[in-house]
Write a protein that holds these residues in place. Structure first.
Motif, mmCIF file in Angstrom:
data_model
loop_
_atom_site.group_PDB
_atom_site.id
_atom_site.type_symbol
_atom_site.label_atom_id
_atom_site.label_comp_id
_atom_site.label_asym_id
_atom_site.label_seq_id
_atom_site.Cartn_x
_atom_site.Cartn_y
_atom_site.Cartn_z
ATOM 1 N N PHE A 15 -17.167 31.251 -95.273
ATOM 2 C CA PHE A 15 -18.078 31.764 -94.249
ATOM 3 C C PHE A 15 -18.826 32.963 -94.826
ATOM 4 C CE2 PHE A 15 -15.276 29.598 -91.221
ATOM 5 C CZ PHE A 15 -16.137 29.229 -90.205
ATOM 6 N N PRO A 16 -19.951 32.763 -95.502
ATOM 7 C CA PRO A 16 -20.708 33.925 -95.989
ATOM 8 C C PRO A 16 -21.412 34.644 -94.836
ATOM 9 C CG PRO A 16 -21.898 31.911 -96.483
ATOM 10 C CD PRO A 16 -20.583 31.491 -95.885
ATOM 11 N N THR A 17 -21.676 35.924 -95.037
ATOM 12 C CA THR A 17 -22.409 36.714 -94.048
ATOM 13 C C THR A 17 -23.887 36.352 -94.137
ATOM 14 O OG1 THR A 17 -20.811 38.512 -94.186
ATOM 15 C CG2 THR A 17 -22.983 39.059 -93.304
ATOM 16 N N VAL A 18 -24.488 36.020 -92.992
ATOM 17 C CA VAL A 18 -25.899 35.621 -92.964
ATOM 18 C C VAL A 18 -26.753 36.573 -92.125
ATOM 19 C CG1 VAL A 18 -25.420 33.175 -93.426
ATOM 20 C CG2 VAL A 18 -25.500 33.995 -91.052
ATOM 21 N N GLY A 19 -26.112 37.568 -91.503
ATOM 22 C CA GLY A 19 -26.858 38.526 -90.701
ATOM 23 C C GLY A 19 -25.940 39.605 -90.153
ATOM 24 N N VAL A 20 -26.557 40.622 -89.545
ATOM 25 C CA VAL A 20 -25.808 41.733 -88.968
ATOM 26 C C VAL A 20 -26.398 42.069 -87.605
ATOM 27 C CG1 VAL A 20 -25.173 44.173 -89.246
ATOM 28 C CG2 VAL A 20 -25.321 42.705 -91.265
ATOM 29 N N ARG A 21 -25.539 42.335 -86.644
ATOM 30 C CA ARG A 21 -25.964 42.863 -85.340
ATOM 31 C C ARG A 21 -25.450 44.292 -85.272
ATOM 32 N NH1 ARG A 21 -24.594 37.496 -82.219
ATOM 33 N NH2 ARG A 21 -26.630 36.513 -82.374
ATOM 34 N N LYS A 29 -18.141 47.318 -78.456
ATOM 35 C CA LYS A 29 -17.936 48.489 -77.601
ATOM 36 C C LYS A 29 -17.679 49.758 -78.403
ATOM 37 C CE LYS A 29 -14.999 45.942 -74.905
ATOM 38 N NZ LYS A 29 -13.879 45.720 -74.006
ATOM 39 N N ASP A 30 -16.979 49.619 -79.537
ATOM 40 C CA ASP A 30 -16.653 50.794 -80.348
ATOM 41 C C ASP A 30 -17.806 51.231 -81.250
ATOM 42 O OD1 ASP A 30 -16.693 48.876 -82.362
ATOM 43 O OD2 ASP A 30 -14.615 49.194 -82.984
ATOM 44 N N GLY A 31 -18.953 50.543 -81.145
ATOM 45 C CA GLY A 31 -20.125 50.900 -81.942
ATOM 46 C C GLY A 31 -20.205 50.223 -83.293
ATOM 47 N N SER A 32 -19.186 49.411 -83.633
ATOM 48 C CA SER A 32 -19.212 48.744 -84.937
ATOM 49 C C SER A 32 -20.200 47.578 -84.938
ATOM 50 C CB SER A 32 -17.806 48.264 -85.330
ATOM 51 O OG SER A 32 -17.325 47.315 -84.420
ATOM 52 N N ASP A 33 -20.647 47.241 -86.131
ATOM 53 C CA ASP A 33 -21.590 46.141 -86.326
ATOM 54 C C ASP A 33 -20.857 44.801 -86.292
ATOM 55 O OD1 ASP A 33 -23.462 48.122 -86.796
ATOM 56 O OD2 ASP A 33 -23.414 47.891 -88.978
ATOM 57 N N ALA A 34 -21.554 43.772 -85.858
ATOM 58 C CA ALA A 34 -21.048 42.403 -85.938
ATOM 59 C C ALA A 34 -21.662 41.752 -87.169
ATOM 60 C CB ALA A 34 -21.429 41.614 -84.701
ATOM 61 N N LEU A 35 -20.819 41.190 -88.014
ATOM 62 C CA LEU A 35 -21.301 40.408 -89.146
ATOM 63 C C LEU A 35 -21.401 38.961 -88.682
ATOM 64 C CD1 LEU A 35 -19.061 41.887 -91.988
ATOM 65 C CD2 LEU A 35 -21.354 42.599 -91.273
ATOM 66 N N LEU A 36 -22.569 38.368 -88.870
ATOM 67 C CA LEU A 36 -22.778 36.969 -88.511
ATOM 68 C C LEU A 36 -22.412 36.122 -89.717
ATOM 69 C CD1 LEU A 36 -26.244 37.427 -86.785
ATOM 70 C CD2 LEU A 36 -23.985 37.482 -85.741
ATOM 71 N N LYS A 37 -21.538 35.157 -89.502
ATOM 72 C CA LYS A 37 -21.078 34.314 -90.605
ATOM 73 C C LYS A 37 -21.352 32.857 -90.261
ATOM 74 C CE LYS A 37 -17.884 37.519 -92.578
ATOM 75 N NZ LYS A 37 -18.312 37.561 -93.947
ATOM 76 N N VAL A 97 -17.861 38.614 -86.583
ATOM 77 C CA VAL A 97 -16.654 39.404 -86.817
ATOM 78 C C VAL A 97 -17.071 40.848 -87.021
ATOM 79 C CG1 VAL A 97 -16.610 38.950 -89.322
ATOM 80 C CG2 VAL A 97 -14.498 39.558 -88.147
ATOM 81 N N SER A 98 -16.272 41.769 -86.506
ATOM 82 C CA SER A 98 -16.598 43.186 -86.633
ATOM 83 C C SER A 98 -16.544 43.618 -88.092
ATOM 84 C CB SER A 98 -15.610 44.023 -85.822
ATOM 85 O OG SER A 98 -15.823 45.393 -86.050
ATOM 86 N N ARG A 99 -17.503 44.449 -88.478
ATOM 87 C CA ARG A 99 -17.508 44.992 -89.832
ATOM 88 C C ARG A 99 -16.207 45.754 -90.106
ATOM 89 N NH1 ARG A 99 -21.794 45.997 -93.323
ATOM 90 N NH2 ARG A 99 -23.354 45.903 -91.662
ATOM 91 N N SER A 100 -15.607 46.318 -89.052
ATOM 92 C CA SER A 100 -14.367 47.081 -89.219
ATOM 93 C C SER A 100 -13.131 46.183 -89.311
ATOM 94 C CB SER A 100 -14.204 48.091 -88.073
ATOM 95 O OG SER A 100 -14.096 47.418 -86.845
ATOM 96 N N ASN A 101 -13.283 44.892 -89.046
ATOM 97 C CA ASN A 101 -12.158 43.954 -89.102
ATOM 98 C C ASN A 101 -12.063 43.344 -90.507
ATOM 99 O OD1 ASN A 101 -10.258 41.929 -88.807
ATOM 100 N ND2 ASN A 101 -11.181 41.045 -86.976
#
Length: 145
Positions: A120-126, A131-139, A104-108
């Motif tokens: 769903f805890p966050t277990v990582g970050v991409r 496309k907008d440059g935001s990070d993906a939070l891995l849950k 899920v996007s960090r901006s969402n």
């Protein structure tokens, strides 16, 4: 009447239209390829015959990845997303899935709050994933019977 059913390739136009009006994530061609992926299941949330939500998830051994999860904006904050997520979790239990993963996007912020209600805890970050440059939070959610 609310129902959840498997969606097939005949419903690509409905999926694409819902996507266009919500996330605008995939092209029609990408939707078509989802239906061909090994282990991918696509389910739709319907009120009467109106498609208001879609979940695309892929099962590999004892893990499942949510590749797409959306509810039409007109039907949000009314419990439909929870209804669809609870269905997905039950399906994972039946399939002996041990972990359910998503991005899920960090901006969402609304999406993050929604997923946190289902543990769903966050277990990582991409970094810079979208496309907008935001990070993906891995849950990741552990599935237990």
């Amino acid at each position: 009447m609310i129902s959840i059913k498997r969606i097939n390739e005949n419903d690509i136009d409905l999926c694409y239209e819902l996507d266009l009006n919500t996330l605008s994530l995939w092209t029609k061609k990408q939707w078509g390829s989802e239906f061909k992926k090994q282990g991918t299941k696509i389910v739709g949330l319907l009120i009467d015959n109106l498609l208001i939500g879609v979940c695309v998830f892929q099962v590999v051994l004892d893990e499942a990845q949510i590749n797409y999860f959306v509810v039409d904006q007109k039907f949000r904050k009314k419990g439909f997303g929870s209804y669809l997520m609870n269905y997905l979790i039950k399906q994972c239990e039946k399939l002996n899935v041990k972990k359910l993963l998503l991005e899920v996007s960090r901006s969402n912020v609304i999406g993050q709050k929604f997923y946190s209600r289902f543990d769903f805890p966050t277990v990582g970050v991409r970094k810079n994933y979208y496309k907008d440059g935001s990070d993906a939070l891995l849950k990741e959610k552990k599935i237990t019977k």
